[in-house]
Scaffold this active site. Structure first.
Site, PDB file in Angstrom:
ATOM      1  N   ARG A  13     -22.456  13.061  11.815  1.00 20.53           N
ATOM      2  CA  ARG A  13     -22.676  12.305  10.582  1.00 20.53           C
ATOM      3  C   ARG A  13     -23.672  11.166  10.742  1.00 20.53           C
ATOM      4  O   ARG A  13     -24.580  10.992   9.928  1.00 20.53           O
ATOM      5  CB  ARG A  13     -21.348  11.706  10.103  1.00 20.53           C
ATOM      6  CG  ARG A  13     -20.398  12.756   9.600  1.00 20.53           C
ATOM      7  CD  ARG A  13     -19.064  12.144   9.217  1.00 20.53           C
ATOM      8  NE  ARG A  13     -18.209  13.191   8.657  1.00 20.53           N
ATOM      9  CZ  ARG A  13     -16.961  13.000   8.257  1.00 20.53           C
ATOM     10  NH1 ARG A  13     -16.406  11.802   8.354  1.00 20.53           N
ATOM     11  NH2 ARG A  13     -16.253  13.984   7.756  1.00 20.53           N
ATOM     12  N   ALA A  70      -0.516   6.169   4.845  1.00 13.68           N
ATOM     13  CA  ALA A  70       0.179   5.330   5.816  1.00 13.68           C
ATOM     14  C   ALA A  70       1.339   4.577   5.160  1.00 13.68           C
ATOM     15  O   ALA A  70       2.463   4.586   5.676  1.00 13.68           O
ATOM     16  CB  ALA A  70      -0.805   4.359   6.460  1.00 13.68           C
ATOM     17  N   GLY A  72       0.844  -1.195   0.000  1.00 13.08           N
ATOM     18  CA  GLY A  72       0.000   0.000   0.000  1.00 13.08           C
ATOM     19  C   GLY A  72       0.871   1.234   0.000  1.00 13.08           C
ATOM     20  O   GLY A  72       1.950   1.269   0.592  1.00 13.08           O
ATOM     21  N   ARG A 119     -15.540   7.658  13.340  1.00 10.61           N
ATOM     22  CA  ARG A 119     -14.369   8.525  13.174  1.00 10.61           C
ATOM     23  C   ARG A 119     -14.797   9.974  13.065  1.00 10.61           C
ATOM     24  O   ARG A 119     -15.779  10.284  12.382  1.00 10.61           O
ATOM     25  CB  ARG A 119     -13.588   8.119  11.929  1.00 10.61           C
ATOM     26  CG  ARG A 119     -12.368   8.982  11.684  1.00 10.61           C
ATOM     27  CD  ARG A 119     -11.599   8.545  10.463  1.00 10.61           C
ATOM     28  NE  ARG A 119     -12.349   8.647   9.222  1.00 10.61           N
ATOM     29  CZ  ARG A 119     -12.610   9.804   8.594  1.00 10.61           C
ATOM     30  NH1 ARG A 119     -12.202  10.950   9.099  1.00 10.61           N
ATOM     31  NH2 ARG A 119     -13.293   9.800   7.471  1.00 10.61           N
ATOM     32  N   GLU A 172      -6.130   3.063   7.723  1.00 14.38           N
ATOM     33  CA  GLU A 172      -7.514   2.595   7.771  1.00 14.38           C
ATOM     34  C   GLU A 172      -7.587   1.067   7.864  1.00 14.38           C
ATOM     35  O   GLU A 172      -8.592   0.511   8.304  1.00 14.38           O
ATOM     36  CB  GLU A 172      -8.282   3.084   6.525  1.00 14.38           C
ATOM     37  CG  GLU A 172      -9.797   2.912   6.633  1.00 14.38           C
ATOM     38  CD  GLU A 172     -10.558   3.404   5.394  1.00 14.38           C
ATOM     39  OE1 GLU A 172      -9.953   4.078   4.551  1.00 14.38           O
ATOM     40  OE2 GLU A 172     -11.761   3.112   5.286  1.00 14.38           O
ATOM     41  N   HIS A 187     -21.530   8.646   5.448  1.00 12.96           N
ATOM     42  CA  HIS A 187     -21.430  10.102   5.356  1.00 12.96           C
ATOM     43  C   HIS A 187     -22.751  10.647   4.835  1.00 12.96           C
ATOM     44  O   HIS A 187     -23.270  10.163   3.833  1.00 12.96           O
ATOM     45  CB  HIS A 187     -20.288  10.456   4.389  1.00 12.96           C
ATOM     46  CG  HIS A 187     -19.829  11.865   4.539  1.00 12.96           C
ATOM     47  ND1 HIS A 187     -20.595  12.925   4.121  1.00 12.96           N
ATOM     48  CD2 HIS A 187     -18.696  12.392   5.062  1.00 12.96           C
ATOM     49  CE1 HIS A 187     -19.937  14.043   4.382  1.00 12.96           C
ATOM     50  NE2 HIS A 187     -18.787  13.755   4.944  1.00 12.96           N
TER      51      HIS A 187
END
Lengths: 231, 247, 637
Positions: C330, C44, C40, C435, C425, C266
């Protein structure tokens, strides 16, 4: 000196040279036109100017040297870059489209090469006197080479005039992009000045086209005619 | 609406590639262009044919993956828009639409509309950074940055590295991409220590990768989905020549 | 399953410092002898790969995209939190810590969150030094805004493209190390398996997406920074390529998967417009500062918005939450929208949407002012929907956005499989059940820049140091399995594309394990998913070959994992008989319809252990202890 080689070999360095030499050539074209426009002041003025140039060979030849070097550098580097550019896209698009680029910007190499072939003809015609040797030998009443009559005689030939007209328009096309564009290559692009920068090419090109075309047109329309005694 | 698509199909880098016609029917005008391709691909898969390969990921105009010429214009006819944000209401029934990959020697085709843009990564690797190791930074507010410079740097930093500039350029030049990074870091105080070295090595890598040169047609700026300005190219020209001719 | 979180003792503010001192370090001359595999290249992964290479480790980094710069961190809009207190408004590390634990509905570990708040400040310093063009004031100093209902202005931002700018910063640091030869980057390379040798994570198996080659890589430690699993819903704000494969295959090799049911919805996304829909687009939450949410008071009212009089409208958020109004968090806003649509009052062709109306704001502020605040968002909305939000109200609907669950990690960000570290994540560590806005970027970079460079040294310094080779049987077996799976996909020869299965799975997940869940629905999903999976393995069509670029084949592998993962998610949601954060069980709500936590029985992380194909996985618990934060019920009345 490796930095010179490196800079010249880079695309940006090469473009920079093309722009700088372009400025020299544009300067020459402007000076050349201003000198020639003296034709409208009459035979004496123009021939006098020509005589003056020939009487200062040091100035003439150093100017010619710079000009010749610029000329070859301009063309040489452009051809090199154009070849690279062709290689950079070996497979062309099936659907050819441009978003906003004016034709002049996309055809610089063609307008440039056509202007080049004209320049060769032009030199053969006036400077070297190869195409019309009989015009080259004319002298005026004061014994000076009769440049005035040479020009008028040349332009009285419709084919000669037409080739000049076409070439001047091509040159205008070339410069309308080239002059606006050289600022960018030299790194001069700023919102404050962009209106002027953008206008510089078309304005200069129009001026040069108008100024240069005025001569053959004036001859063809009979505004400029041969002085008495020249046949 | 119904459309005829003329799509560039190329099975691999060695294949010559050709345009293949596809009829797509009953397209909803709310679809995005890529969704229209999805629908076509679903049909192809159902027939056991290989779908049209194309790069895409975020589908919200920021990742820079999508990359296709639509009727000869990178990302299609809308200015400041990536292909994934182009919607079918922009087209009308009966249109014939050409879809082709970016074409450039430095972006070899992998398959169909997918090209290899790793040349861009190599340009960044050669100098598109500030050399600061993790942990070395001073307090963020110890270095004030003029707001206008910060905004101008941002405008350049908005580049998504999609390659539309190269695709649009008649010379397949990468000047706008490289200039955006040179200019982003060049406008900030953080970028000053390496400014000369950065532009030298990035331009040198750009040239080696086989991109063409700039002829100031400004097609790149017109095609750029993030509308990066060609003033950045002027700045790069200036920085490059200054660093070549100066100290 | 060993679930020792290894939380250091002592006062919370001193834990990290003390721990850093106690961690073993690797001698500088020895670092280059250790190979770290980073999977990845988002915030991160890129920050970890760059930082580890700077320290001297030998790093290989993998991403499935064509360039590390494209990871989906790039799409984050709002900003990044940090406890700098530049605004002098009372922020502090402790306040950021407190807000994050509370926002997560008390389902995160205090010690991890405190450390996150501590290093948040270093992140801003680091990013500014890299040249990230954060917004600034005229004095040249950094600007902040308040975000996501926070009571202090602690969010740093770069217009609406903070994620992009931070990712490009991390990408530039990574690129510098690639250029220096210290990181070997493998783009268009997807991880298919984790390889364990003697119980330690010692390598991975990948497929080169261009050549199709399946290959093994051996190393001394493995880092997964592979993002979240929001695409199990098919439609989400995630990028199309986001997938759970790396994390899920690590799970199948023994890594615990924590709290998979914690997903964030969201509230302000552009609604689905048709069956062809491939992804959902987020509209910044800031729109709710001036937009008013409403639906027709009566169900089935299909008139145009302009024809519905004020008296016939229901501004349901303002009605139900008079003090917070349109600015409720949210999860609350999302559920309220779903409720209105379930009552048949939804708007738009599909009936799955509510109005976000700017008419009042335009009257009050003038169109120019509204344009100045939201011009780019309005433009984006118009581009996608073809409607002009200055004239007709926007239509919005909630969409899956982020996943709080992930692979279980201890305080060192190492999973229960020694040597396997999980960042960003992909892990479960910091956000609990929900979050806060502008915290995802913070966590990704904290893990990569400021946590893993310390903690991985401790693992390497205490590991055996024996080298493994990809010639070993463990690697050969894993490669063979990966090859078998590819062959299997290509040989089924059915009728349906991977996408069509993915879409169907997504509908099941959204219907039964989405914004609101209940026992009956989850049980239905648990019947439907295995049936769909069965069909997948019988009726899948993957044209083309395994030996070249084949996007259908890529998708097949990802969908196969989602089809198993979705089941685990529903099980987790079924067994967590409480409502908390992003997990809302309809059976557990107050009379006013608010979420009811069960701290008595569920103040723990649920960690799932793989028990072999066909067997039900085992649920383990990590009890959470709150020494500093007081557990309270959220209220937005």
């Amino acid at each position: 000196m490796s930095w010179v080689r490196k800079t010249v070999a880079s695309t940006i360095g090469a473009k920079f040279i093309v722009a700088l030499t372009g400025i020299v050539l544009v300067g020459f074209v402007i000076g050349h036109m201003l000198g020639n426009l003296q034709i409208f002041l009459g035979q004496d003025a123009l021939n006098n100017y020509a005589q003056m140039l020939h009487n200062t060979p040091a100035l003439l030849w150093s100017a010619r040297l710079v000009l010749i070097l610029s000329f070859f550098a301009h063309i040489g580097f452009t051809i090199k870059l154009t070849r690279q550019n062709r290689l950079a896209r070996p497979q062309t698009y099936a659907y050819q489209q441009s978003i906003q680029a004016p034709t002049s910007s996309r055809t610089m190499i063609f307008s440039g090469l056509l202007v080049l072939s004209f320049v060769i003809y032009h030199l053969l015609h006036f400077t070297l006197g190869v195409t019309h040797p009989e015009h080259k030998s004319l002298v005026d009443s004061m014994g000076r080479p009769d440049v005035y009559s040479m020009v008028v005689l040349g332009f009285q030939n419709i084919w000669v005039s037409l080739s000049y007209i076409v070439a001047i328009i091509l040159l205008g096309l070339h410069l309308s992009h080239g002059v606006s564009s050289l600022w960018q290559t030299l790194g001069l692009n700023h919102v404050k000045y962009n209106t002027f920068i953008k206008a510089s090419g078309p304005v200069l090109a129009l001026t040069l086209v108008a100024g240069n075309l005025s001569m053959p047109v004036a001859v063809l329309l009979g505004f400029l005619s041969l002085p008495l005694g020249v046949v | 609406m119904n459309l005829t698509l003329k799509v560039w199909r190329q099975s691999g880098p060695q294949d010559k590639g050709k345009i293949v016609d596809y009829a797509v029917k009953d397209i909803n005008s709310h679809m995005s262009f890529l969704e229209m391709l999805d629908v076509l691909n679903e049909e192809l898969i159902a027939k056991g044919e290989e779908p049209i390969a194309f790069d895409h990921d975020c589908r919200e105009g920021i990742c820079g993956s999508c990359s296709m010429m639509i009727d000869g214009i990178p990302h299609g006819p809308d200015r400041g828009t990536t292909a994934c944000q182009l919607h079918m209401r922009r087209f009308k029934d009966g249109d014939v639409v050409y879809v082709e990959p970016w074409q450039a020697k430095a972006f070899p085709v992998i398959k169909d509309l997918v090209v290899d843009r790793s040349a861009f990564d190599r340009i960044i690797q050669s100098g598109g950074f500030v050399s600061i190791n993790t942990g070395n930074a001073q307090d963020a507010n110890a270095l004030p940055v003029n707001k206008d410079s910060a905004e101008a740097a941002f405008d350049a930093a908005a580049c998504i590295g999609c390659g539309a500039c190269v695709a649009a350029c008649p010379n397949a030049s990468a000047m706008l991409f490289v200039a955006a990074k040179v200019s982003h870091l060049g406008k900030l105080p953080q970028g000053q220590p390496e400014r000369a070295k950065r532009v030298q090595s990035m331009v040198s890598t750009m040239d080696t990768e086989g991109f063409g040169s700039c002829t100031n047609t400004f097609e790149c700026e017109a095609a750029c989905p993030k509308e990066i300005s060609v003033t950045n190219i002027a700045q790069m020209n200036r920085d490059y020549m200054q660093s070549s001719l100066g100290d | 399953m060993n679930l020792d979180a290894k939380i250091p003792s002592g006062p919370i503010a001193e834990k990290w410092d003390k721990h850093r001192f106690n961690l073993k370090v690797v001698n500088p001359a020895n670092k280059r002898k250790y190979k770290v595999l980073v999977v990845g290249s988002g915030l991160a992964g890129a920050s970890a790969a760059a930082s580890l290479a700077e320290l001297g480790y030998d790093v290989d980094c993998f991403c499935f995209q064509d360039s590390p710069r494209r990871a989906h961190s790039i799409a984050a809009q709002g900003g990044i939190n940090a406890a700098k207190n530049y605004q002098n408004d009372g922020d502090s590390i402790y306040r950021l810590f407190y807000d994050t634990v509370k926002g997560g509905d008390y389902r995160a570990r205090e010690a991890n969150v405190y450390r996150l708040a501590q290093v948040s400040n270093n992140i801003i310093d680091q990013c500014v030094a890299q040249g990230v063009p954060f917004a600034r004031d005229y004095g040249g100093l950094l600007a902040n805004r308040s975000f996501g209902g926070a009571q202090v202005s602690r969010t740093f931002y770069a217009r609406g493209q903070t994620g992009q700018q931070l990712l490009l910063g991390a990408y530039s640091a990574l690129s510098r190390q690639i250029g220096a030869g210290k990181v070997k980057m493998h783009a268009r390379t997807e991880m298919l398996d984790l390889v364990l040798v003697d119980g330690h994570a010692r390598g991975i198996v990948t497929r080169n997406l261009v050549s199709g080659k399946i290959q093994s890589w051996a190393g001394d430690a493995v880092i997964l920074a592979t993002g979240g699993y929001g695409n199990v819903f098919y439609l989400s704000t995630n990028a199309k390529g986001c997938n759970v494969t790396a994390a899920y295959r690590a799970y199948k090799r023994g890594a615990g998967f924590a709290n998979p049911c914690f997903t964030q919805i969201h509230p302000t996304c552009i609604p689905v417009s048709g069956d062809y829909q491939s992804k959902l687009t987020l509209m910044s939450e800031s729109l709710r500062n001036d937009g008013r949410v409403w639906v027709p008071a009566e169900g089935g009212d299909k008139r145009a918005a302009g024809d519905i009089s004020e008296a016939e409208r229901d501004y349901y958020l303002e009605r139900r939450y008079p003090s917070f109004g349109n600015l409720v968090p949210r999860d609350v806003a999302s559920r309220a929208a779903k409720k209105a649509c379930d009552e048949g009052r939804g708007v738009g062709e599909t009936g799955l949407g509510v109005y976000l109306d700017f008419a009042d704001a335009i009257n009050r502020l003038g169109e120019d002012q509204v344009r100045a605040r939201y011009g780019n968002l309005f433009h984006m909305y118009e581009k996608i929907t073809g409607e002009n939000p200055y004239q007709v109200p926007m239509r919005i609907y909630p969409a899956v956005h982020y996943t709080m669950g992930g692979l279980w990690v201890d305080y060192n960000l190492m999973s229960n499989v020694p040597g396997l570290h999980v960042l960003g994540e992909a892990n479960f560590s910091d956000h609990g059940a929900n979050r806060l806005g502008a915290s995802a970027l913070m966590q990704g970079l904290a893990d990569g820049y400021f946590v893993i460079p310390y903690t991985i040294g401790d693992y390497l310094a205490t590991s055996s140091g024996d080298k493994v080779s990809t010639e070993q049987q463990e690697f050969k077996d894993a490669e063979a399995q990966a090859n078998q799976q590819v062959d299997k996909f290509l040989s089924i020869g059915g009728k349906r594309s991977p996408d069509s299965f993915h879409k169907e799975l997504g509908k099941i997940m959204w219907e039964y394990c989405g914004m609101a869940r209940n026992e009956a629905g989850l049980k239905t999903a648990l019947e439907k998913i295995p049936a769909l999976r069965e069909e997948f393995w019988e009726n899948l069509s993957v044209p083309g070959s395994g030996a070249d670029f084949n996007t259908t084949l890529e998708k097949a592998g990802r969908v196969a994992d989602f089809l198993e993962f979705g089941e685990m998610m529903c099980n987790d949601a079924l067994l967590r008989t409480e409502s908390c954060g992003g997990h809302f069980r309809e059976e557990y709500q107050s009379e006013e319809g608010e979420a009811l936590r069960d701290d008595e029985n569920f103040c723990h992380g649920a960690i799932w252990e793989y028990s072999g194909a066909g067997n039900a996985p085992t649920r383990h618990r990590e009890e959470l202890e709150f020494e500093y934060v007081k557990l309270t019920q959220r209220s937005y009345k």
